[in-house]
Enzyme design. Structure first.
Site, mmCIF file in Angstrom:
data_model
loop_
_atom_site.group_PDB
_atom_site.id
_atom_site.type_symbol
_atom_site.label_atom_id
_atom_site.label_comp_id
_atom_site.label_asym_id
_atom_site.label_seq_id
_atom_site.Cartn_x
_atom_site.Cartn_y
_atom_site.Cartn_z
ATOM 1 N N LYS A 142 0.835 -1.200 0.000
ATOM 2 C CA LYS A 142 0.000 0.000 0.000
ATOM 3 C C LYS A 142 0.874 1.256 0.000
ATOM 4 O O LYS A 142 1.731 1.428 0.861
ATOM 5 C CB LYS A 142 -0.921 0.024 1.226
ATOM 6 N N ILE A 143 0.616 2.120 -0.972
ATOM 7 C CA ILE A 143 1.321 3.397 -1.106
ATOM 8 C C ILE A 143 0.270 4.491 -1.191
ATOM 9 O O ILE A 143 -0.658 4.393 -2.002
ATOM 10 C CB ILE A 143 2.215 3.414 -2.360
#
Length: 373
Positions: A142-143
């Site tokens: 997750k970014i």
């Protein structure tokens, strides 16, 4: 008899649980939810891990924390050891789903440190490190979709790593996220990476939009403003789906798909209802369309299973009505660009605060373990 969650899955919506804990893994609860609630993936964040590790009734982390304390591990080293172990084990539980869906589902997400939300190079380095630590092909890193996150998304996708882009609130930022994904695919293709192995979801937040807009509508105070409450979140998400359809039908995306690439699926996040006056399945049943993901907290998942009225596609064909909602909001004096910027800033701040809470929880656990030796 088909359940609402089975119907939702049959209508092309992947149901991912927005929660994870070691006890879910060790008791068999997570595996059971695959069969009884039709979940096909898991998302996590610092808040979820803080709740899991800080749960005084759950002692499933105690032995590993004691071992890490004895080895002199730092707080962050301990956090990454605990969370990557949980995500790895969850990935193994979901591997049959991953195989059956050819990599589309069976995914487990783990987030880079929110402290890095505005640092591109550090985000890239940690994303690659997390991918290596988990060591499972069905992990999603997750970014956040901050300005600094966009080039990081491109770089990580180019390296062949699948990404869950989080904290998307505006159509403008979502458009940039799609560009970042396509640019990463193009670089991966040039480097000879198998495009079919790369997957991505774009996490578009829903209920938080209504919370912020409704607060502003209350301030306006007119009957017309009151009539617009709780409409913005769904309208925004529906227009995001329209943008998804448009962008992935364009020649640039189609050329990549023809070369084996996967479209970046829209994911509906923040689907727990914040306003108790609203139906508790609102952000599920009103956002049904094939090729989407809905990540639900357990309360929303159970409500959907129990009494969700799933009536097929509720997105396609709603775009003009959604645009009318935003025209009416503008007429009421709601600056939606400001709304989404506030939500992005607050979203980063909330995740940073949760990360620091997680650090404090782990720090206390390490000190307790050292004191008891």
């Amino acid at each position: 008899m088909s359940t609402p969650t089975a119907k939702l899955a049959a209508d092309g919506v992947s149901i991912w649980l927005d929660d994870l804990s070691r006890s879910r893994i060790t008791t068999g609860n997570l595996a059971d939810l695959i069969h009884t609630r039709d979940i096909s993936g898991v998302t996590t964040n610092p808040t979820i891990f803080q709740a899991a590790i800080g749960n005084s009734a759950d002692h499933s982390y105690d032995a590993q924390i004691a071992e890490l304390a004895g080895a002199g591990a730092s707080v962050d080293e301990t956090i990454f050891a605990l969370t990557t172990d949980d995500v790895r084990d969850a990935c193994d539980i979901f591997h049959p789903v991953y195989t059956d869906t050819k990599g589309v589902d069976g995914r487990v997400s783990i987030e880079v440190s929110p402290d890095l939300a505005h640092e591109t190079d550090a985000t890239i380095a940690q994303a690659k490190d997390l991918h290596a630590r988990v060591g499972r092909e069905n992990v999603l890193i997750k970014i956040p979709a901050t300005k600094a996150g966009l080039p990081a998304i491109t770089e990580v996708i180019a390296a062949g790593i699948s990404v869950n882009v989080t904290l998307i609130f505006s159509l403008e930022r979502y458009d940039e996220v799609i560009d970042a994904y396509l640019a990463g695919l193009e670089r991966a293709q040039a480097a000879g990476v198998d495009l079919s192995s790369i997957h991505s979801v774009a996490s578009f937040f829903v209920s938080r939009v209504d919370t912020e807009v409704d607060k502003r509508l209350n301030t306006v105070g007119t009957d017309e403003a009151a009539g617009l409450k709780s409409l913005a979140g769904i309208a925004n998400a529906r227009l995001a789906y329209e943008l998804f359809e448009k962008r992935f039908a364009e020649p640039r995306a189609q050329a990549l798909v023809a070369a084996g690439a996967n479209p970046q699926r829209p994911l509906w996040a923040s689907t727990g209802v914040k306003d108790p006056a609203l139906p508790d399945t609102l952000y599920v049943t009103e956002l049904v369309a094939r090729g989407t993901v809905n990540t639900m907290p357990e309360k929303t998942l159970e409500a959907t299973y129990d009494h969700g009225q799933v009536a097929g596609d509720t997105i396609t064909g709603t775009y003009e009505a959604a645009r009318t909602v935003f025209a009416d909001l503008a007429d009421a004096g709601i600056d939606f660009a400001d709304v989404t910027q506030v939500l992005e800033d607050e979203g980063v701040e909330k995740f940073i605060a949760s990360w620091h809470d997680l650090q404090n929880t782990v720090r206390e656990a390490l000190e307790t373990a050292k004191a008891s030796r």
